[in-house]
Design a protein around this motif. Structure first.
Motif: not given
Length: 595
Positions: A184, A189-190, A248
């Motif tokens: 991350a 984000g990812t 995630d």
């Protein structure tokens, strides 16, 4: 851009050499730099004298980290093999070379490091002898010393020659990006990374995340980077970082894959050629494909052919090359060349040997699409494409399904027989339903049944009927219809109530059969009149002043509103009357003679 892996023993100075070539630190962890030992995959890149950009995947050398090494080597088309002049060939070098050989890596450069500490020529001759029996036999060899800079210019030139000889990637192919890292970044984000071997990635693309053993889900590309810079698009071959939207980082792991939707099929049962000695190996084998490592059971079929049962499905295609390893013995068993990702069960005596012969023939060249279809009988077109087999021209196409033409002929005959049998056994019904025929024929989809229906058969209201067969009613139904017709002689538009129909034994199925036989007219559910009632109604309505109201029509026909409303709507639909804006009607066509 081009991508190669650096392989060799832990003490051969691989990372030091990569640092000297690129000016970058490939070891990502402080522990690696402190111990001088690569533990996980490292990444660096440089520009070659020709201007070509080259990315390095620096893989671990220690035997404890061979799975990490294979995850980095698996998707990479070329290698830099590193051997030290003062140490020579080591056991771990042997496993690395065996892995590269099993994966079919034929493009490589041999760097003999520490040339400032020992004469590199004896080691070079010894290594040449060992490589002569592998796919790396023609690798160019360069003595180098990272601390002194000796041979670095020659190594860069050799790497330039290497990348110039690499085959051009297929940038239009479906994407299968094997994930080797997931992390991350605050505000983004990812991010996942991998080596893109074929296809092209674009910001905004929707891909399928195939999470090993954890299902599939759609993901959208938020952004792309290659060699540390934003890039869009990113064509193969390339090291690429993919910023994914709305997922995630813990949901993505090494061994997962980002796939073009519908471009790949996952399978846990594979027929393949195994080039290696299966005798004496342990039962706990692992298949390494891309960055995935999957426990596998191997059933020899005969010769080099085997059936592999994987612990979980992986996205795989015919022609894929994978590696089979015995982790207990730290031993590469051999190369796996995938031949069929949807093999049929082996149930008859001698089926394994017959299958081995069939696979041996298939391994001689590209698969015969017609033969593959014949073996499957019925298969999705997407499945064939995903396994590297083009859609055969002879296929009978039913939506996304393909049917072998000879099987289609047999199924068509059986379908005709089933319709005839149904007519004899259940004459009150129009014909068997499409769903019942699907189950009877053992085909996977109703679309296959639909494509098998040919004149004189047709599909009507979800049933397959013979349009040339004269309708006939069972005797009890015919008697009930005759009784109803007699009752309607005096008042032909006074449709009987539901209770009277039930008393006569005329339920929904019986009324439908009578309508097909042409002995009754079903105006709507619950409103039944004698056959030809619509023409008789027009004859009556033509005698009253035009245009007329619903009330006038009801009185002229001598019936109730329950009958008059749907009957007039039927006449409108059939073009016998016209409905005006003020809801009055007029007759369009009067019959030539009255009843």
């Amino acid at each position: 851009m081009h991508v190669i892996a650096t392989a060799g023993h832990v003490d051969h100075g691989k990372s030091t050499l990569v640092r000297a070539l690129t000016g970058m630190e490939p070891d990502r962890w402080a522990q690696e730099r402190r111990r001088g030992m690569t533990i996980d995959l490292g990444f660096a890149w440089t520009a070659l004298p020709s201007g070509e950009r080259l990315a390095f995947v620096d893989v671990p050398g220690h035997e404890r980290f061979v799975p990490n090494m294979l995850a980095g080597v698996g998707p990479v088309p070329a290698a830099l093999v590193v051997v030290a002049a003062d140490e020579g060939w080591m056991p771990q070098t042997a496993e690395h070379v065996a892995a590269l050989d099993a994966l079919g890596v034929r493009h490589a450069v041999l760097a003999v490091t520490r040339a400032d500490l020992a004469d590199p020529r004896p080691v070079l001759r010894a290594v040449r002898d060992r490589l002569a029996r592998t796919a790396l036999a023609r690798a160019a060899a360069v003595p180098v010393s990272a601390p002194t800079g000796q041979g670095l210019a020659e190594l860069r030139a050799a790497l330039d020659d290497l990348v110039a000889g690499l085959p051009a990637p297929d940038t239009e192919a479906p994407v299968r990006l094997w994930v080797d890292r997931s992390f991350a970044i605050r505000g983004s984000g990812t991010v996942v990374t991998g080596t893109l071997g074929a296809g092209t990635l674009r910001t905004g693309d929707t891909l399928t995340l195939y999470a090993a053993g954890r299902g599939e889900r759609p993901v959208r590309i938020r952004g792309l980077q290659s060699l540390g810079r934003p890039a869009d698009p990113v064509p193969a071959v390339a090291r690429v970082a993919v910023n994914l939207r709305g997922i995630d980082p813990a949901a993505v792991r090494r061994g997962d894959a980002l796939l073009t939707p519908s471009g790949w099929a996952a399978s846990a049962l594979i027929d393949a050629r195994v080039d290696g000695d299966l005798a004496g190996v342990g039962s706990a084998l692992v298949l390494h494909l891309g960055s995935a490592a999957v426990p596998v059971r191997v059933r020899p079929l005969g010769g080099a052919m085997a059936r592999l049962t994987l612990a979980r499905p992986v996205p795989v295609a015919a022609g894929d090359v994978a590696l089979l390893r015995d982790p207990g013995r730290h031993q590469v068993v051999g190369r796996v060349t995938v031949l069929d990702t949807e093999p049929t069960p082996l149930v008859r005596r001698g089926a394994a040997a017959a299958r081995a012969r069939e696979l041996a023939e298939a391994a001689q060249g590209p698969p015969d699409p017609a033969a593959v279809l014949r073996r499957h009988g019925v298969v999705r077109a997407a499945t064939l494409r995903a396994t590297g087999v083009p859609v055969p021209a002879v296929a009978v196409v039913a939506g996304d399904w393909l049917v072998d033409p000879k099987l289609a002929e047999r199924l068509r005959v059986r379908l005709g027989e089933a319709v005839a049998e149904h007519r004899q056994g259940a004459p009150i019904e129009a014909g068997p339903t499409v769903e019942s025929l699907r189950a009877l024929l053992g085909v996977p989809d109703r679309a296959v049944v639909s494509v098998l229906v040919a004149p004189p058969l047709a599909i009507r209201d979800g049933r397959v009927v013979d349009v040339t067969a004269a309708p006939r009613l069972p005797a009890p139904v015919a008697a009930a219809v005759a009784a109803l017709t007699r009752e309607l002689t005096v008042a032909p538009f006074r449709a009987p109530e539901a209770a009277r129909l039930a008393a006569l034994g005329l339920g929904r199925r019986e009324l439908a059969a009578a309508e097909r036989a042409g002995t009754l007219l079903r105006v709507t559910d619950g409103v039944v009149l004698p056959a030809g009632a619509e023409r008789r109604a027009v004859a009556v309505l033509a005698t009253i002043p035009q245009p007329f109201t619903l009330s006038q029509a009801r009185q002229a026909l001598g019936t109730t509103r329950r009958v008059a409303v749907p009957l007039l709507e039927l006449l409108d639909r059939r073009g016998l009357t016209r409905r005006l804006p003020d809801d009055r009607r007029s007759v369009i066509e009067a019959p030539l003679k009255s009843f």
